[in-house]
Write a protein that holds these residues in place. Sequence first.
Motif, PDB file in Angstrom:
ATOM      1  N   HIS A  56       6.436  20.047  -7.382  1.00 21.71           N
ATOM      2  CA  HIS A  56       7.263  19.410  -8.460  1.00 21.71           C
ATOM      3  C   HIS A  56       6.459  18.113  -9.188  1.00 21.71           C
ATOM      4  CE1 HIS A  56      10.661  21.825  -7.176  1.00 21.71           C
ATOM      5  NE2 HIS A  56      10.361  21.221  -5.896  1.00 21.71           N
ATOM      6  N   HIS A  57       5.432  17.685  -8.439  1.00 24.74           N
ATOM      7  CA  HIS A  57       4.942  16.549  -9.161  1.00 24.74           C
ATOM      8  C   HIS A  57       3.646  16.335  -8.582  1.00 24.74           C
ATOM      9  CE1 HIS A  57       5.750  14.303  -5.372  1.00 24.74           C
ATOM     10  NE2 HIS A  57       7.235  14.878  -5.339  1.00 24.74           N
ATOM     11  N   ASN A  58       2.679  16.004  -9.423  1.00 26.02           N
ATOM     12  CA  ASN A  58       1.159  15.728  -8.830  1.00 26.02           C
ATOM     13  C   ASN A  58       0.563  14.444  -9.284  1.00 26.02           C
ATOM     14  OD1 ASN A  58       0.775  16.226 -11.657  1.00 26.02           O
ATOM     15  ND2 ASN A  58       0.028  18.202 -11.338  1.00 26.02           N
ATOM     16  N   ASP A  59       1.346  13.516 -10.048  1.00 27.00           N
ATOM     17  CA  ASP A  59       1.019  12.212 -10.254  1.00 27.00           C
ATOM     18  C   ASP A  59       2.182  11.247 -10.667  1.00 27.00           C
ATOM     19  OD1 ASP A  59       1.916  12.952 -12.892  1.00 27.00           O
ATOM     20  OD2 ASP A  59      -0.036  12.945 -13.848  1.00 27.00           O
ATOM     21  N   LEU A  60       1.925  10.016 -10.778  1.00 27.92           N
ATOM     22  CA  LEU A  60       3.151   9.050 -11.143  1.00 27.92           C
ATOM     23  C   LEU A  60       4.319   9.541 -11.952  1.00 27.92           C
ATOM     24  CD1 LEU A  60       4.371   6.536 -10.024  1.00 27.92           C
ATOM     25  CD2 LEU A  60       3.100   5.291 -11.438  1.00 27.92           C
ATOM     26  N   THR A  61       3.583   9.743 -13.264  1.00 25.68           N
ATOM     27  CA  THR A  61       4.511  10.232 -14.126  1.00 25.68           C
ATOM     28  C   THR A  61       5.330  11.541 -13.878  1.00 25.68           C
ATOM     29  OG1 THR A  61       2.830   9.568 -15.999  1.00 25.68           O
ATOM     30  CG2 THR A  61       4.431  11.127 -16.692  1.00 25.68           C
ATOM     31  N   THR A  62       4.637  12.598 -13.381  1.00 27.49           N
ATOM     32  CA  THR A  62       5.592  13.654 -13.140  1.00 27.49           C
ATOM     33  C   THR A  62       6.587  13.303 -11.884  1.00 27.49           C
ATOM     34  OG1 THR A  62       3.756  14.584 -11.660  1.00 27.49           O
ATOM     35  CG2 THR A  62       3.924  15.337 -14.010  1.00 27.49           C
ATOM     36  N   PHE A  63       6.229  12.383 -10.885  1.00 24.78           N
ATOM     37  CA  PHE A  63       6.894  12.179  -9.949  1.00 24.78           C
ATOM     38  C   PHE A  63       8.111  11.228 -10.353  1.00 24.78           C
ATOM     39  CE2 PHE A  63       8.471   8.622  -6.985  1.00 24.78           C
ATOM     40  CZ  PHE A  63       9.158   9.525  -6.121  1.00 24.78           C
ATOM     41  N   LEU A  64       7.925  10.118 -11.399  1.00 22.67           N
ATOM     42  CA  LEU A  64       9.207   9.508 -11.726  1.00 22.67           C
ATOM     43  C   LEU A  64      10.187  10.599 -12.653  1.00 22.67           C
ATOM     44  CD1 LEU A  64       7.276   6.562 -13.340  1.00 22.67           C
ATOM     45  CD2 LEU A  64       8.577   6.607 -11.336  1.00 22.67           C
ATOM     46  N   SER A  65       9.559  11.426 -13.152  1.00 20.99           N
ATOM     47  CA  SER A  65      10.430  12.491 -14.016  1.00 20.99           C
ATOM     48  C   SER A  65      11.311  13.442 -13.229  1.00 20.99           C
ATOM     49  CB  SER A  65       9.574  13.513 -14.976  1.00 20.99           C
ATOM     50  OG  SER A  65      10.360  14.592 -15.419  1.00 20.99           O
ATOM     51  N   TYR A  66      10.357  13.829 -11.891  1.00 21.94           N
ATOM     52  CA  TYR A  66      11.194  14.520 -10.885  1.00 21.94           C
ATOM     53  C   TYR A  66      12.422  13.662 -10.165  1.00 21.94           C
ATOM     54  CZ  TYR A  66      11.896  17.295  -6.420  1.00 21.94           C
ATOM     55  OH  TYR A  66      12.396  17.905  -5.556  1.00 21.94           O
ATOM     56  N   ALA A  67      11.910  12.477  -9.826  1.00 21.23           N
ATOM     57  CA  ALA A  67      12.846  11.492  -9.141  1.00 21.23           C
ATOM     58  C   ALA A  67      14.182  11.418 -10.060  1.00 21.23           C
ATOM     59  CB  ALA A  67      12.221  10.308  -8.758  1.00 21.23           C
ATOM     60  N   HIS A  69      15.315  13.745 -12.125  1.00 24.08           N
ATOM     61  CA  HIS A  69      16.103  14.842 -12.375  1.00 24.08           C
ATOM     62  C   HIS A  69      16.804  14.944 -11.054  1.00 24.08           C
ATOM     63  CE1 HIS A  69      16.785  18.881 -13.143  1.00 24.08           C
ATOM     64  NE2 HIS A  69      16.157  19.567 -12.215  1.00 24.08           N
ATOM     65  N   ILE A  70      16.492  14.670 -10.224  1.00 24.13           N
ATOM     66  CA  ILE A  70      17.077  14.993  -8.884  1.00 24.13           C
ATOM     67  C   ILE A  70      18.093  13.721  -8.323  1.00 24.13           C
ATOM     68  CG2 ILE A  70      15.475  16.832  -7.992  1.00 24.13           C
ATOM     69  CD1 ILE A  70      14.666  14.593  -5.828  1.00 24.13           C
ATOM     70  N   SER A  71      17.962  12.503  -9.234  1.00 19.77           N
ATOM     71  CA  SER A  71      18.620  11.400  -8.726  1.00 19.77           C
ATOM     72  C   SER A  71      18.063  10.844  -7.565  1.00 19.77           C
ATOM     73  CB  SER A  71      20.185  11.547  -8.741  1.00 19.77           C
ATOM     74  OG  SER A  71      20.590  12.135 -10.146  1.00 19.77           O
ATOM     75  N   LEU A  72      16.906  10.833  -7.264  1.00 19.01           N
ATOM     76  CA  LEU A  72      16.493  10.341  -6.000  1.00 19.01           C
ATOM     77  C   LEU A  72      16.675   8.709  -6.093  1.00 19.01           C
ATOM     78  CD1 LEU A  72      15.045  10.798  -3.175  1.00 19.01           C
ATOM     79  CD2 LEU A  72      12.663  10.514  -4.562  1.00 19.01           C
ATOM     80  N   PRO A  73      17.335   8.049  -5.026  1.00 17.25           N
ATOM     81  CA  PRO A  73      17.537   6.650  -5.020  1.00 17.25           C
ATOM     82  C   PRO A  73      16.155   5.869  -5.007  1.00 17.25           C
ATOM     83  CG  PRO A  73      19.141   7.763  -3.509  1.00 17.25           C
ATOM     84  CD  PRO A  73      17.883   8.561  -4.007  1.00 17.25           C
ATOM     85  N   GLU A  74      16.106   4.903  -5.854  1.00 15.97           N
ATOM     86  CA  GLU A  74      14.624   4.062  -6.027  1.00 15.97           C
ATOM     87  C   GLU A  74      14.554   3.223  -4.638  1.00 15.97           C
ATOM     88  OE1 GLU A  74      14.200   1.713  -9.348  1.00 15.97           O
ATOM     89  OE2 GLU A  74      14.665   3.696 -10.579  1.00 15.97           O
ATOM     90  N   THR A  77      13.381   5.718   1.207  1.00 18.07           N
ATOM     91  CA  THR A  77      11.885   5.676   1.794  1.00 18.07           C
ATOM     92  C   THR A  77      11.125   6.583   1.073  1.00 18.07           C
ATOM     93  OG1 THR A  77      12.918   5.179   4.097  1.00 18.07           O
ATOM     94  CG2 THR A  77      10.735   5.900   3.928  1.00 18.07           C
ATOM     95  N   VAL A  78      11.561   7.816   0.831  1.00 18.42           N
ATOM     96  CA  VAL A  78      10.728   8.919   0.258  1.00 18.42           C
ATOM     97  C   VAL A  78      10.284   8.517  -1.247  1.00 18.42           C
ATOM     98  CG1 VAL A  78      10.591  10.959  -0.868  1.00 18.42           C
ATOM     99  CG2 VAL A  78      11.691  10.898   1.503  1.00 18.42           C
ATOM    100  N   TYR A  79      11.160   7.828  -2.149  1.00 19.97           N
ATOM    101  CA  TYR A  79      10.820   7.158  -3.315  1.00 19.97           C
ATOM    102  C   TYR A  79       9.898   6.001  -3.220  1.00 19.97           C
ATOM    103  CZ  TYR A  79      11.401   5.520  -8.122  1.00 19.97           C
ATOM    104  OH  TYR A  79      11.098   5.084  -9.419  1.00 19.97           O
ATOM    105  N   VAL A  80       9.925   5.015  -2.553  1.00 15.49           N
ATOM    106  CA  VAL A  80       9.166   4.039  -2.245  1.00 15.49           C
ATOM    107  C   VAL A  80       7.724   4.703  -1.838  1.00 15.49           C
ATOM    108  CG1 VAL A  80       8.753   1.714  -1.018  1.00 15.49           C
ATOM    109  CG2 VAL A  80      11.087   2.343  -1.820  1.00 15.49           C
ATOM    110  N   GLY A  81       7.598   5.395  -0.901  1.00 15.11           N
ATOM    111  CA  GLY A  81       6.558   5.599  -0.271  1.00 15.11           C
ATOM    112  C   GLY A  81       5.543   6.775  -1.305  1.00 15.11           C
TER     113      GLY A  81
END
Length: 323
Positions: A56-67, A69-74, A77-81
């Motif tokens: 679903h992601h391979n860099d910071l930009t795609t990770f932020l978009s994915y996070a 999309h799935i409403s991952l809390p900032e 631990t997964v988001y921060v790490g």
Amino acid sequence: MRLLRLHHGLAAGKSNLKLRYSSRRCFSSTRIHHDLTPFSRRLFKLPSAPSPPSQHHNDLTTFLSYAKHISLPETSTVYVGTHYEYTVLQALRRYALGLHRIGGRDDAGIDLVGTWHLPEREGERALRVLVQCKALKAKLGPNLVRELEGTFRQAPVGWRTGQTVGVLVGPREATKGVRDALARSTYPLFWMMIERDGTLKQALWNARAEELGLGPLGVETRYGASEGESGSVIKEVALTWDGCDIPDMDRVELDLARFEEQWVASWAADLPEIEKGELLDIAERVLPHGSSGLLPDGTISDADRTKVLRALQERQPDLSIPV
């Protein structure tokens, strides 16, 4: 024992570490870059890129978009790490480190792996790099240095060499315990303090790392305006090589691509993409020591060219090659 260089009010002391502080900030937008092809990696004797841990992601930009999309809390631990790992990966490209995220359940404690393309370094073309990222608010202890040492024994294939360095990265300055553990280690190790915005604040490396031909690695203090409306001046220190800026990874990738084109052109043969790999196979088979035939100036000798092209034509008689 080497005297520890001191900045920012750290306590005085002695160690066999070289202490470097760096806070080089990238004020321009990040350029789009492309990973090296498998053929390029073979040509330049670089390890194969590992499979990414996420589809679903391979860099910071795609990770932020994915996070988003799935409403991952900032605050999770997964988001921060994950955010910190991608931030470190992006920040270190400025100093010619081409890194890949491999963090996951079976990562053996390694978050990033890659290669460090320092200019004119003694020995191999590129160092192998193992990176552990610790996005912790608390101070990091010497136990993490021992954990980093353990990654050398569990490193992926291609990183189990005598030209591999370990890098421990965190958002706080190294404690005395960490500095002492680095100094005592028999492994080539770095400590880097990288803030959550990607600013490199501190870099230390031990004597064992310097033995890998890192004598020209140094620092330079610089000043830049802060982002926003405050107009304050930020003190920055950039990593340098023999007193000059280190070309960033975008430049390295461009230079390697040009060098690859020169290698293909040196055979005086117009080869399709599939034949380049076979040409390299034959060059490594018929030339001494598995060589690709490259001379120091990037050219091919007439004798090696004739030998390899004849072998290629014997294997592919229908291929039109000027021997």
